[in-house]
Write a protein that holds these residues in place. Structure first.
Motif, PDB file in Angstrom:
ATOM      1  N   SER A 163      44.101   6.474   1.934  1.00 53.42           N
ATOM      2  CA  SER A 163      44.306   5.168   2.570  1.00 53.42           C
ATOM      3  C   SER A 163      42.998   4.391   2.667  1.00 53.42           C
ATOM      4  O   SER A 163      42.968   3.168   2.445  1.00 53.42           O
ATOM      5  CB  SER A 163      44.899   5.362   3.974  1.00 53.42           C
ATOM      6  OG  SER A 163      46.156   6.005   3.907  1.00 53.42           O
ATOM      7  N   ALA A 164      41.909   5.094   2.961  1.00 49.80           N
ATOM      8  CA  ALA A 164      40.600   4.426   3.078  1.00 49.80           C
ATOM      9  C   ALA A 164      40.110   3.932   1.718  1.00 49.80           C
ATOM     10  O   ALA A 164      39.556   2.832   1.608  1.00 49.80           O
ATOM     11  CB  ALA A 164      39.586   5.384   3.692  1.00 49.80           C
ATOM     12  N   ILE A 165      40.303   4.751   0.668  1.00 49.88           N
ATOM     13  CA  ILE A 165      39.904   4.336  -0.678  1.00 49.88           C
ATOM     14  C   ILE A 165      40.671   3.092  -1.097  1.00 49.88           C
ATOM     15  O   ILE A 165      40.115   2.148  -1.663  1.00 49.88           O
ATOM     16  CB  ILE A 165      40.129   5.491  -1.678  1.00 49.88           C
ATOM     17  CG1 ILE A 165      39.173   6.645  -1.376  1.00 49.88           C
ATOM     18  CG2 ILE A 165      39.927   5.002  -3.118  1.00 49.88           C
ATOM     19  CD1 ILE A 165      39.504   7.931  -2.117  1.00 49.88           C
ATOM     20  N   LYS A 166      41.982   3.089  -0.805  1.00 48.67           N
ATOM     21  CA  LYS A 166      42.804   1.927  -1.120  1.00 48.67           C
ATOM     22  C   LYS A 166      42.281   0.684  -0.401  1.00 48.67           C
ATOM     23  O   LYS A 166      42.204  -0.404  -0.993  1.00 48.67           O
ATOM     24  CB  LYS A 166      44.252   2.204  -0.703  1.00 48.67           C
ATOM     25  CG  LYS A 166      45.199   1.013  -0.836  1.00 48.67           C
ATOM     26  CD  LYS A 166      45.402   0.604  -2.268  1.00 48.67           C
ATOM     27  CE  LYS A 166      46.462  -0.467  -2.381  1.00 48.67           C
ATOM     28  NZ  LYS A 166      46.650  -0.921  -3.773  1.00 48.67           N
ATOM     29  N   ARG A 167      41.915   0.840   0.857  1.00 50.55           N
ATOM     30  CA  ARG A 167      41.380  -0.295   1.619  1.00 50.55           C
ATOM     31  C   ARG A 167      40.085  -0.806   1.002  1.00 50.55           C
ATOM     32  O   ARG A 167      39.877  -2.021   0.889  1.00 50.55           O
ATOM     33  CB  ARG A 167      41.143   0.144   3.070  1.00 50.55           C
ATOM     34  CG  ARG A 167      40.451  -0.902   3.933  1.00 50.55           C
ATOM     35  CD  ARG A 167      40.436  -0.480   5.396  1.00 50.55           C
ATOM     36  NE  ARG A 167      39.849   0.830   5.594  1.00 50.55           N
ATOM     37  CZ  ARG A 167      38.537   1.057   5.681  1.00 50.55           C
ATOM     38  NH1 ARG A 167      37.683   0.051   5.571  1.00 50.55           N
ATOM     39  NH2 ARG A 167      38.087   2.276   5.896  1.00 50.55           N
ATOM     40  N   PHE A 168      39.206   0.111   0.580  1.00 50.92           N
ATOM     41  CA  PHE A 168      37.962  -0.291  -0.069  1.00 50.92           C
ATOM     42  C   PHE A 168      38.234  -1.086  -1.337  1.00 50.92           C
ATOM     43  O   PHE A 168      37.603  -2.110  -1.601  1.00 50.92           O
ATOM     44  CB  PHE A 168      37.130   0.950  -0.411  1.00 50.92           C
ATOM     45  CG  PHE A 168      36.107   1.295   0.628  1.00 50.92           C
ATOM     46  CD1 PHE A 168      34.802   0.863   0.511  1.00 50.92           C
ATOM     47  CD2 PHE A 168      36.449   2.061   1.728  1.00 50.92           C
ATOM     48  CE1 PHE A 168      33.852   1.183   1.475  1.00 50.92           C
ATOM     49  CE2 PHE A 168      35.520   2.387   2.691  1.00 50.92           C
ATOM     50  CZ  PHE A 168      34.212   1.946   2.563  1.00 50.92           C
ATOM     51  N   LEU A 169      39.170  -0.606  -2.147  1.00 50.01           N
ATOM     52  CA  LEU A 169      39.476  -1.273  -3.411  1.00 50.01           C
ATOM     53  C   LEU A 169      40.073  -2.656  -3.169  1.00 50.01           C
ATOM     54  O   LEU A 169      39.764  -3.610  -3.897  1.00 50.01           O
ATOM     55  CB  LEU A 169      40.428  -0.411  -4.239  1.00 50.01           C
ATOM     56  CG  LEU A 169      39.855   0.935  -4.711  1.00 50.01           C
ATOM     57  CD1 LEU A 169      40.900   1.720  -5.486  1.00 50.01           C
ATOM     58  CD2 LEU A 169      38.602   0.727  -5.567  1.00 50.01           C
TER      59      LEU A 169
END
Length: 371
Positions: A163-169
């Motif tokens: 979820s955090a990686i998705k938010r970063f992207l």
């Protein structure tokens, strides 16, 4: 509630706080991995990102044994293994024990003390909804299998990371959109104000040159017209760089369009099918722009050869002119003609820029970008 469950909740809370606060992807991954190892039986871990082509990249690791860490983690960086292959084929759906790991087996050919007792590991995919980003792997010395509760914790951490990686992207995409919008605004302002003003100066100088019979004044107006025309060409090139026209039809057409703006005649030859990731296409386009700027400003010619070759792993670009050329030594980076700028852009996507030049025999720029 059992102490193990309380401990797991505490770990998940700490990781969640870190993920919410951290604004740097690399620091976030290292920090989350560190907290996971700090509060569990897991003693070492590493994270792979895996792209659409199935190529994996080691993006974070913590407390690796010497055998896995040696030679810049070469045994993790290179080659294949079951977990990466299963991720590629979509077979890896949840946290799993890996009975045999080729990477650990290869590193195990060194003395066991360098492996610190690591013989097996667990793996879990990092994803958010249908989007999949890579793998989280963890291991513990002298441990062949992990219990279900430990795998469940691993899945919870992987869910948080995904979820955090998705938010970063998403944030990165929003920043890129904002950058494009700002470029478009600046391009419009330059076109509406400075560009029109320079055009007016050119017309005024031409009119003044035709109205006077004084040769000195005529030469002055002629010089003003020449300088304003040069400035107008530079301004149009700058506007085009900010908001390139034709790039939507492909990078080759975009490059040809930029050459036309500069008044260059390009001989373009392409081998292979061009289907590049956005960041590689952007880097290639900007490098080519700089190379063509150099031809226009410094080569003393108005034509150049451009060769573009696409392989399964690399894109190769050659920009060649038969102009003035230049002398260059190891201590002279020639920032005035943009060599360092091209090198920096290539380096940002893992590529290289080299050049061959000889006085009065032209210059050849050689670019290699992986993708």
């Amino acid at each position: 509630m059992q102490s193990n469950e309380l401990s797991n909740i505490k770990i998940l809370k700490e990781i969640a706080e870190l993920l919410n606060e951290e604004t740097d992807m690399e620091k976030m991954l290292h920090g989350a991995l560190h907290k996971l190892l700090e509060g569990t039986i897991f003693e070492t871990g590493w994270i792979f990102f895996i792209d659409a082509k199935g190529q994996h990249e080691l993006v974070a690791h913590e407390n690796l044994p010497a055998a896995l860490k040696s030679n810049n983690c070469m045994k993790l960086e290179k080659g294949g293994c079951w977990c990466v292959s299963s991720f590629r084929t979509g077979k890896l759906k949840k946290a799993s024990n890996i009975i045999e790991c080729k990477r650990i087996d290869n590193s195990g050919k060194t003395p066991i003390i360098e492996n610190a007792g690591i013989t097996h590991h667990a793996t879990v995919p990092l994803q958010s909804g249908q989007e999949r980003f890579g793998l989280l792997n963890v291991a513990t010395p002298n441990t062949i299998r992990f219990a279900e509760r430990e795998l469940a914790l691993l899945e919870s951490v992987a869910f948080q990371l995904g979820s955090a990686i998705k938010r970063f992207l998403l944030t990165k995409q929003e920043q890129e959109v904002a950058l494009v919008q700002e470029r478009n605004r600046l391009a419009r302002d330059l076109h509406d104000a400075v560009n029109q003003l320079l055009f007016s100066v050119t017309l005024t100088a031409r009119g003044g040159m035709e109205m006077t019979k004084d040769l000195d004044i005529k030469e002055t107006f002629q010089e003003i017209q020449h300088l304003s025309q040069e400035a107008l060409t530079e301004m149009r090139a700058l506007i085009w760089q900010l908001r390139p026209k034709g790039l939507e039809a492909g990078i080759v057409e975009g490059i040809k369009g930029y050459g036309e703006v500069l008044g260059l005649t390009l001989n373009v030859k392409v081998k292979g099918v061009i289907n590049l990731p956005a960041n590689v296409e952007e880097a290639l386009f900007r490098i080519t722009q700089e190379a063509l700027n150099n031809v226009r400003k410094h080569a003393g010619v108005l034509n150049a050869d451009l060769y573009l070759t696409v392989t399964s792993t690399d894109i190769l670009l050659v920009v060649k002119d038969e102009g003035h050329g230049f002398h260059m030594n190891k201590t002279n980076h020639l920032p005035s003609i943009g060599i360092q700028s091209m090198k920096d852009r290539a380096k940002s996507v893992g590529g290289t820029v080299d050049w061959v030049s000889e006085w009065n025999k032209g210059t050849e720029i050689l670019v290699r970008l992986p993708y």
